[in-house]
Design an enzyme around this catalytic site. Structure first.
Site, PDB file in Angstrom:
ATOM      1  N   CYS A 156     -10.753  -3.404  -4.288  1.00 45.94           N
ATOM      2  CA  CYS A 156      -9.801  -4.415  -4.776  1.00 45.94           C
ATOM      3  C   CYS A 156     -10.534  -5.660  -5.286  1.00 45.94           C
ATOM      4  CB  CYS A 156      -8.806  -4.776  -3.683  1.00 45.94           C
ATOM      5  SG  CYS A 156      -7.638  -3.433  -3.368  1.00 45.94           S
TER       6      CYS A 156
ATOM      7  N   GLU B  60      -3.121  -4.774  -3.144  1.00 47.68           N
ATOM      8  CA  GLU B  60      -3.599  -5.702  -4.172  1.00 47.68           C
ATOM      9  C   GLU B  60      -3.614  -5.029  -5.537  1.00 47.68           C
ATOM     10  OE1 GLU B  60      -4.929  -4.886  -1.275  1.00 47.68           O
ATOM     11  OE2 GLU B  60      -6.403  -6.349  -0.567  1.00 47.68           O
TER      12      GLU B  60
ATOM     13  N   CYS C 261     -10.400  -5.100   0.389  1.00 48.81           N
ATOM     14  CA  CYS C 261     -11.515  -4.152   0.376  1.00 48.81           C
ATOM     15  C   CYS C 261     -12.371  -4.354  -0.884  1.00 48.81           C
ATOM     16  CB  CYS C 261     -10.993  -2.717   0.447  1.00 48.81           C
ATOM     17  SG  CYS C 261     -10.297  -2.096  -1.099  1.00 48.81           S
TER      18      CYS C 261
ATOM     19  N   ASN D  78       0.833  -1.205   0.000  1.00 45.38           N
ATOM     20  CA  ASN D  78       0.000   0.000   0.000  1.00 45.38           C
ATOM     21  C   ASN D  78       0.869   1.256   0.000  1.00 45.38           C
ATOM     22  OD1 ASN D  78       0.651  -0.784   2.691  1.00 45.38           O
ATOM     23  ND2 ASN D  78      -1.021   0.421   3.518  1.00 45.38           N
TER      24      ASN D  78
HETATM   25  N1  THU Z   1      -5.477  -1.375   2.218  1.00 46.05           N
HETATM   26  C1  THU Z   1      -4.927  -2.257   1.327  1.00 46.05           C
HETATM   27  O1  THU Z   1      -3.739  -2.143   0.966  1.00 46.05           O
HETATM   28  N2  THU Z   1      -5.718  -3.241   0.835  1.00 46.05           N
HETATM   29  C2  THU Z   1      -7.029  -3.411   1.144  1.00 46.05           C
HETATM   30  O2  THU Z   1      -7.677  -4.300   0.592  1.00 46.05           O
HETATM   31  C3  THU Z   1      -7.665  -2.566   2.152  1.00 46.05           C
HETATM   32  C4  THU Z   1      -6.861  -1.439   2.662  1.00 46.05           C
HETATM   33  C5  THU Z   1      -4.644  -0.292   2.747  1.00 46.05           C
HETATM   34  C6  THU Z   1      -5.107   1.094   2.374  1.00 46.05           C
HETATM   35  C7  THU Z   1      -4.518   1.905   3.499  1.00 46.05           C
HETATM   36  O3  THU Z   1      -3.199   2.273   3.133  1.00 46.05           O
HETATM   37  C8  THU Z   1      -4.471   0.967   4.677  1.00 46.05           C
HETATM   38  O4  THU Z   1      -4.662  -0.336   4.153  1.00 46.05           O
HETATM   39  C9  THU Z   1      -5.515   1.239   5.728  1.00 46.05           C
HETATM   40  O5  THU Z   1      -6.774   1.297   5.174  1.00 46.05           O
END
Ligand code: THU
Length: 141
Positions: free
Chosen positions: A99, A60, A96, A47
């Site tokens: 994604c 993702e 999420c 992320n």
């Molecule tokens: N995040 C992801 O990398 N993948 C997900 O499926 C959900 C959320 C990240 C976004 C943000 O940087 C952190 O998790 C907190 O929400």
């Protein structure tokens, strides 16, 4: 996973490596993803956050972006791990909705989402009636 010789444990370990590079100064949550293409190659993502928040990128989608940039189309599985930055993961980190929608664009329903060695789900399970009106079949493009 489509006869490709890579274990869930290995894919999870690769996701953990990617997680170490997370840029997450705002949430303090680091996430790593390891995406297995049908070619057998693995693409990593983490992320990448932004002070304006909404430009932040999930791990993702980062992995899918890298894979597509490298010419990949078909995908078998993704391992996703996350938790407080700098700490071992303590619970499952489920992708999420945004994604999941991207997975729905790029993958078939039997695409495997690996959250731990004992917890895997198919895309159909995590996105049962996803929006796909007029969807192009990814591998033909
Ligand atoms: N995040 C992801 O990398 N993948 C997900 O499926 C959900 C959320 C990240 C976004 C943000 O940087 C952190 O998790 C907190 O929400």
């Amino acid at each position: 996973m489509n006869n490709i010789k890579i274990s869930k444990r290995d894919l999870l370990a690769m996701a953990e490596e990617a997680r170490k590079n997370s840029y997450s100064p705002y949430s303090g949550i680091s996430v790593g993803a390891a995406l297995l293409a049908k070619s057998g190659r693995v693409y990593l993502g983490t992320n990448v956050e932004n002070v304006a928040y909404s430009p932040s990128l999930c791990a993702e989608r980062c992995a899918f972006g890298t894979a597509v940039t490298s010419g990949e189309r078909g995908f078998s599985a993704i391992a996703v791990v996350g938790g407080k930055r700098g700490e071992p993961r303590e619970k499952l980190f489920s992708p999420c909705g945004v994604c999941r929608q991207v997975m729905g664009e790029m993958c078939d329903g039997d695409f495997e989402i690996i959250l731990s060695e004992d917890n895997s789900f198919t895309l159909s399970e995590l996105l049962p009636i996803g929006f796909d009106y007029g969807k192009t079949k990814n591998e033909d493009v």
